[in-house]
Design a protein around this motif. Structure first.
Motif, PDB file in Angstrom:
ATOM      1  N   VAL A   1      -5.563  14.841 -10.987  1.00 53.77           N
ATOM      2  CA  VAL A   1      -5.313  13.923  -9.882  1.00 53.77           C
ATOM      3  C   VAL A   1      -6.209  12.695 -10.014  1.00 53.77           C
ATOM      4  CG1 VAL A   1      -5.462  13.672  -7.377  1.00 53.77           C
ATOM      5  CG2 VAL A   1      -4.620  15.814  -8.370  1.00 53.77           C
ATOM      6  N   ARG A   2      -7.475  12.926 -10.326  1.00 57.44           N
ATOM      7  CA  ARG A   2      -8.422  11.826 -10.453  1.00 57.44           C
ATOM      8  C   ARG A   2      -7.994  10.824 -11.514  1.00 57.44           C
ATOM      9  NH1 ARG A   2     -13.945  14.143 -11.808  1.00 57.44           N
ATOM     10  NH2 ARG A   2     -12.859  14.537 -13.768  1.00 57.44           N
ATOM     11  N   ASP A   3      -7.485  11.316 -12.635  1.00 52.57           N
ATOM     12  CA  ASP A   3      -7.053  10.421 -13.707  1.00 52.57           C
ATOM     13  C   ASP A   3      -5.893   9.538 -13.252  1.00 52.57           C
ATOM     14  OD1 ASP A   3      -8.974  11.485 -15.323  1.00 52.57           O
ATOM     15  OD2 ASP A   3      -7.607  12.806 -16.428  1.00 52.57           O
ATOM     16  N   ILE A   4      -4.974  10.122 -12.478  1.00 55.04           N
ATOM     17  CA  ILE A   4      -3.843   9.335 -11.970  1.00 55.04           C
ATOM     18  C   ILE A   4      -4.342   8.250 -11.025  1.00 55.04           C
ATOM     19  CG2 ILE A   4      -1.722   9.427 -10.601  1.00 55.04           C
ATOM     20  CD1 ILE A   4      -1.407  12.354 -11.563  1.00 55.04           C
TER      21      ILE A   4
ATOM     22  N   SER B   1       0.839  -1.193   0.000  1.00 56.76           N
ATOM     23  CA  SER B   1       0.000   0.000   0.000  1.00 56.76           C
ATOM     24  C   SER B   1       0.877   1.247   0.000  1.00 56.76           C
ATOM     25  CB  SER B   1      -0.923   0.015   1.223  1.00 56.76           C
ATOM     26  OG  SER B   1      -1.806  -1.092   1.217  1.00 56.76           O
ATOM     27  N   ARG B   2       0.286   2.351  -0.387  1.00 55.84           N
ATOM     28  CA  ARG B   2       1.007   3.621  -0.432  1.00 55.84           C
ATOM     29  C   ARG B   2       0.074   4.738   0.016  1.00 55.84           C
ATOM     30  NH1 ARG B   2       4.196   0.223  -1.355  1.00 55.84           N
ATOM     31  NH2 ARG B   2       6.015   0.248  -2.746  1.00 55.84           N
ATOM     32  N   ALA B   3       0.669   5.783   0.603  1.00 56.21           N
ATOM     33  CA  ALA B   3      -0.082   6.986   0.969  1.00 56.21           C
ATOM     34  C   ALA B   3       0.708   8.202   0.519  1.00 56.21           C
ATOM     35  CB  ALA B   3      -0.337   7.042   2.471  1.00 56.21           C
ATOM     36  N   VAL B   4       0.015   9.176  -0.028  1.00 58.20           N
ATOM     37  CA  VAL B   4       0.614  10.460  -0.390  1.00 58.20           C
ATOM     38  C   VAL B   4      -0.177  11.544   0.334  1.00 58.20           C
ATOM     39  CG1 VAL B   4       1.249  12.054  -2.229  1.00 58.20           C
ATOM     40  CG2 VAL B   4       1.249   9.588  -2.656  1.00 58.20           C
ATOM     41  N   LEU B   5       0.501  12.300   1.180  1.00 55.33           N
ATOM     42  CA  LEU B   5      -0.142  13.337   1.978  1.00 55.33           C
ATOM     43  C   LEU B   5       0.372  14.686   1.494  1.00 55.33           C
ATOM     44  CD1 LEU B   5       0.360  11.694   5.505  1.00 55.33           C
ATOM     45  CD2 LEU B   5      -1.394  11.207   3.782  1.00 55.33           C
ATOM     46  N   LEU B   6      -0.496  15.458   0.881  1.00 51.82           N
ATOM     47  CA  LEU B   6      -0.140  16.750   0.311  1.00 51.82           C
ATOM     48  C   LEU B   6      -0.868  17.860   1.048  1.00 51.82           C
ATOM     49  CD1 LEU B   6      -1.068  14.889  -2.641  1.00 51.82           C
ATOM     50  CD2 LEU B   6       0.894  16.307  -3.182  1.00 51.82           C
ATOM     51  N   GLY B   7      -0.201  18.976   1.227  1.00 51.84           N
ATOM     52  CA  GLY B   7      -0.851  20.101   1.872  1.00 51.84           C
ATOM     53  C   GLY B   7      -0.205  21.406   1.481  1.00 51.84           C
ATOM     54  N   THR B   8      -1.013  22.375   1.135  1.00 50.92           N
ATOM     55  CA  THR B   8      -0.511  23.710   0.807  1.00 50.92           C
ATOM     56  C   THR B   8      -1.037  24.672   1.857  1.00 50.92           C
ATOM     57  OG1 THR B   8      -0.681  23.123  -1.540  1.00 50.92           O
ATOM     58  CG2 THR B   8      -0.283  25.433  -1.007  1.00 50.92           C
TER      59      THR B   8
ATOM     60  N   GLU C   1       5.647  19.094  -8.538  1.00 55.06           N
ATOM     61  CA  GLU C   1       5.846  18.761  -7.128  1.00 55.06           C
ATOM     62  C   GLU C   1       4.606  18.113  -6.534  1.00 55.06           C
ATOM     63  OE1 GLU C   1       7.258  21.943  -4.688  1.00 55.06           O
ATOM     64  OE2 GLU C   1       8.886  22.459  -6.054  1.00 55.06           O
ATOM     65  N   LEU C   2       3.422  18.502  -7.006  1.00 52.72           N
ATOM     66  CA  LEU C   2       2.199  17.925  -6.476  1.00 52.72           C
ATOM     67  C   LEU C   2       1.863  16.591  -7.121  1.00 52.72           C
ATOM     68  CD1 LEU C   2      -0.993  19.734  -5.411  1.00 52.72           C
ATOM     69  CD2 LEU C   2      -1.214  17.789  -6.951  1.00 52.72           C
ATOM     70  N   LEU C   3       2.053  16.486  -8.435  1.00 55.25           N
ATOM     71  CA  LEU C   3       1.568  15.310  -9.158  1.00 55.25           C
ATOM     72  C   LEU C   3       2.558  14.147  -9.190  1.00 55.25           C
ATOM     73  CD1 LEU C   3      -0.166  17.062 -12.182  1.00 55.25           C
ATOM     74  CD2 LEU C   3      -1.262  16.027 -10.201  1.00 55.25           C
ATOM     75  N   ASP C   4       3.858  14.432  -9.238  1.00 53.58           N
ATOM     76  CA  ASP C   4       4.836  13.336  -9.358  1.00 53.58           C
ATOM     77  C   ASP C   4       4.747  12.323  -8.217  1.00 53.58           C
ATOM     78  OD1 ASP C   4       5.795  14.062 -11.798  1.00 53.58           O
ATOM     79  OD2 ASP C   4       7.813  14.602 -11.134  1.00 53.58           O
ATOM     80  N   PRO C   5       4.634  12.752  -6.954  1.00 52.88           N
ATOM     81  CA  PRO C   5       4.511  11.749  -5.884  1.00 52.88           C
ATOM     82  C   PRO C   5       3.241  10.911  -6.007  1.00 52.88           C
ATOM     83  CG  PRO C   5       5.126  13.894  -4.986  1.00 52.88           C
ATOM     84  CD  PRO C   5       4.737  14.118  -6.415  1.00 52.88           C
ATOM     85  N   ILE C   6       2.165  11.502  -6.522  1.00 49.50           N
ATOM     86  CA  ILE C   6       0.930  10.733  -6.705  1.00 49.50           C
ATOM     87  C   ILE C   6       1.125   9.685  -7.793  1.00 49.50           C
ATOM     88  CG2 ILE C   6      -1.531  10.879  -7.210  1.00 49.50           C
ATOM     89  CD1 ILE C   6      -1.446  13.814  -6.388  1.00 49.50           C
TER      90      ILE C   6
END
Length: 619
Positions: A120-123, A10-17, A66-71
């Motif tokens: 994001v949804r498409d990824i 499993s993986r988690a990506v936590l993003l916050g601006t 920076e936002l999309l690559d980790p996702i």
């Protein structure tokens, strides 16, 4: 009983601006707390046990990449469960009604400077993960800090993606997103509280629907914005975390430590404290850790229990108490610290020391009078960091607390630019951007953190449960008990520390004058001059400390003043400046000495000053 998702697949990506360049998007300091606390909970064995490198935290992305690559990376790697969390201001395209996620550089007048949620949804849709969880804690309009702009159902409909479970923290107009005085945003605070404390009466493992219903109830009780959810393909019945309120969960956790159930030879009082170390009440757990340290029982059972508490306890204060107990009972090197034994040592500089300096360096001794008289000083035992605090370590503090340094608040730092030898105040320079805008600390993660004022280093130390060393503590750790001139001995050696001669040889060749390079050096162009901590093992102190000579000057907790029975005078004495020790990369051998004293104003924040911390232990 349903199993939790496999943390290894499993993986988690936590993003916050939470910080923004445009004034119409107010900063949300709580978002950094959201990210660090949520990552801490997901990684905890007591909650789920997601491996650290499977839970990526991205604070304040400034670009789409920076936002999309980790996702993208997480979506490609996850085969069991993928979790995507985003917190920040949300914007709505007025023409199409599409949701956009803000970046630090987003301009509300230019919707294309935010990231369309559809990307994001498409990824997420393309992920191989069997289950996908999207958690959105965002607003639309960004009209003011703490407001949500549109009906909740719009968020859910916009966020929908086949095969995912959506949790959306949408709200009514004019409802606070980040309540004043609270560490987390409203929705994430309720979500975290559910993970940390569990739900009485629910099963041993909490599924997404149970978590949602608990959060919904808490938000309704407090008259806060009501979240929305949508699930596809029964994702809501997915067990996600252990229920901390279920009696069996604590029993299972304790059972994992067999020393609580079998005779290990530990005294009954110690056995009782080990049990208390896993009690439900954090205050009880903290007291148990402190009591275990006082008992001075170093058996493996005790160390194993403390190590578990340090890794898995969700309470920051409990983890600090367990760490301090482990420092006293175990190997402090596991926490990058060294124990300095109680006893006296030689502090300061004598006439004999000045004669040795005159013979080796040709220096007259009047400028060393602030280090006199030499005397014997007795100290209790303490622990000190083996190396100065690094950029990566300071970043962990910033991510956990949302702290902003003096440089960041004032918009400038003190650095050396081309022409002359003076340090000047330069806009756009701070600890995270040591060479100005466009530079980043991430290129120097293991270098000592710099460009910090006194309040900044004091705040880090308090968060870490440590203190700044006194002058005496620093000097004893650097020179040992016998009065060495430098950490390695009484004879100056080239090449064993990062000082001016090191850079002269590097930039100008062997034998180059050690001061010439400094005249043309420009921090914005030529950085860095610091080196990764621990790069000079041959310069270690008798106790094994590194970087005591050169690299960066190190702040201490003492004011710069005359020593007891001293005879010299200085306009700088008094409660005006703090003492610096150790010398920096642009200094010569004289300031790299173990007894050398320098000073800095509490608000001076420059590229050549750093710090390390101590932990004082009770006698």
């Amino acid at each position: 009983m349903p199993a939790l998702p496999d943390p290894h697949t499993s993986r988690a990506v936590l993003l916050g601006t939470g910080t923004f360049e445009r004034p119409e998007l107010p900063d949300i300091s709580a978002i950094r707390n959201n990210l660090s606390a949520l990552a801490e909970a997901l990684r905890s064995e007591r909650v789920w046990g997601l491996p650290r490198d499977h839970c990526v935290v991205v604070p304040d992305p400034s670009t789409n990449i920076e936002l999309l690559d980790p996702i993208v990376a997480a979506a490609q790697q996850a085969t069991d469960t993928l979790i995507l969390y985003y917190a920040g201001h949300g914007l709505v395209d007025s023409k199409h009604g599409d949701l956009h996620l803000t970046l630090t550089t987003t301009d509300t007048r230019r919707i294309y400077t935010a990231v369309p949620y559809s990307n994001v949804r498409d990824i997420v849709l393309d992920s191989r993960a069997a289950r996908r969880i999207v958690i959105l804690d965002c607003c639309y309009s960004g009209r003011a800090l703490g407001t949500m702009a549109d009906p909740a159902t719009t968020v859910v409909n916009e966020a929908s993606a086949e095969g995912t479970y959506i949790l959306a923290a949408a709200a009514e107009n004019k409802i606070a997103l980040a309540p004043p005085g609270e560490p987390f945003t409203a929705f994430t605070g309720a979500f975290l509280d559910t993970l940390r404390t569990g739900i009485p009466g629910e099963s041993e493992m909490l599924n997404l629907d149970a978590i949602y219903n608990q959060v919904l109830g808490r938000m309704r009780e407090s008259s806060r914005p009501l979240p929305q959810k949508r699930d596809r393909n029964t994702a809501g019945r997915l067990s996600l975390v252990h229920n901390q309120a279920h009696p069996a969960v604590l029993d299972l956790h304790r059972a994992a430590h067999s020393f609580l159930q079998v005779d290990t030879g530990v005294a009954e009082v110690t056995r009782a404290l080990l049990t208390e170390l896993f009690a439900e009440d954090p205050a009880a757990r903290r007291r148990a850790a402190e009591a275990l340290a006082r008992l001075d029982n170093r058996e493996e059972a005790v160390l194993t229990a403390l190590d578990s508490s340090i890794r898995d306890d969700l309470d920051h204060e409990v983890r600090r108490s367990a760490r301090n107990a482990f420092l006293q009972l175990g190997d402090p090197a596991e926490f990058g610290m060294i124990r300095i034994p109680a006893g006296d040592f030689v502090m300061g500089t004598s006439d004999r020391g000045r004669a040795m300096l005159r013979a080796q360096l040709g220096l007259e001794g009047a400028w060393t009078y602030s280090e006199s008289p030499e005397r014997r000083v007795s100290l209790p035992s303490y622990f000190i960091d083996r190396t100065p605090v690094t950029n990566a370590e300071f970043d962990a503090f910033v991510r956990a607390t949302g702290y902003r340094t003096v440089c960041e608040i004032e918009g400038s730092g003190h650095v050396k630019t081309r022409g002359g030898g003076q340090v000047t105040e330069v806009p756009g320079v701070d600890w995270a951007h040591p060479a100005g805008p466009g530079s980043t600390w991430r290129d120097l993660p293991d270098h000592p953190v710099t460009l910090l004022a006194w309040p900044d280093v004091a705040a880090y130390a308090a968060w870490a449960g440590k203190q700044l060393p006194t002058e005496a503590q620093w000097e004893k750790a650097a020179r040992g008990t016998g009065g060495r001139l430098w950490p390695w001995g009484d004879t100056w050696r080239e090449g064993v520390c990062n000082v001016s001669a090191f850079h002269a040889a590097r930039l100008g060749g062997p034998g180059a004058p050690r001061t010439d390079w400094w005249q043309t050096f420009d921090q914005l162009r030529d950085a860095p001059l610091t080196t990764p901590v621990g790069s000079f093992p041959d310069g270690a102190s008798p106790y094994g400390l590194l970087d005591c000579a050169g690299n960066v000057c190190e702040r201490t907790s003492d004011w710069y003043d005359r020593y007891p029975d001293g005879w010299d005078s200085s306009e700088h004495y008094g409660r005006k400046y703090h003492v610096l020790r150790g010398g920096a990369f642009h200094h010569g051998p004289e300031l790299a000495r173990t007894a050398a004293r320098d000073f800095a104003h509490p608000l001076f924040r420059t590229f050549h000053d750093g710090f390390r911390c101590v932990v004082n232990v009770p006698e």
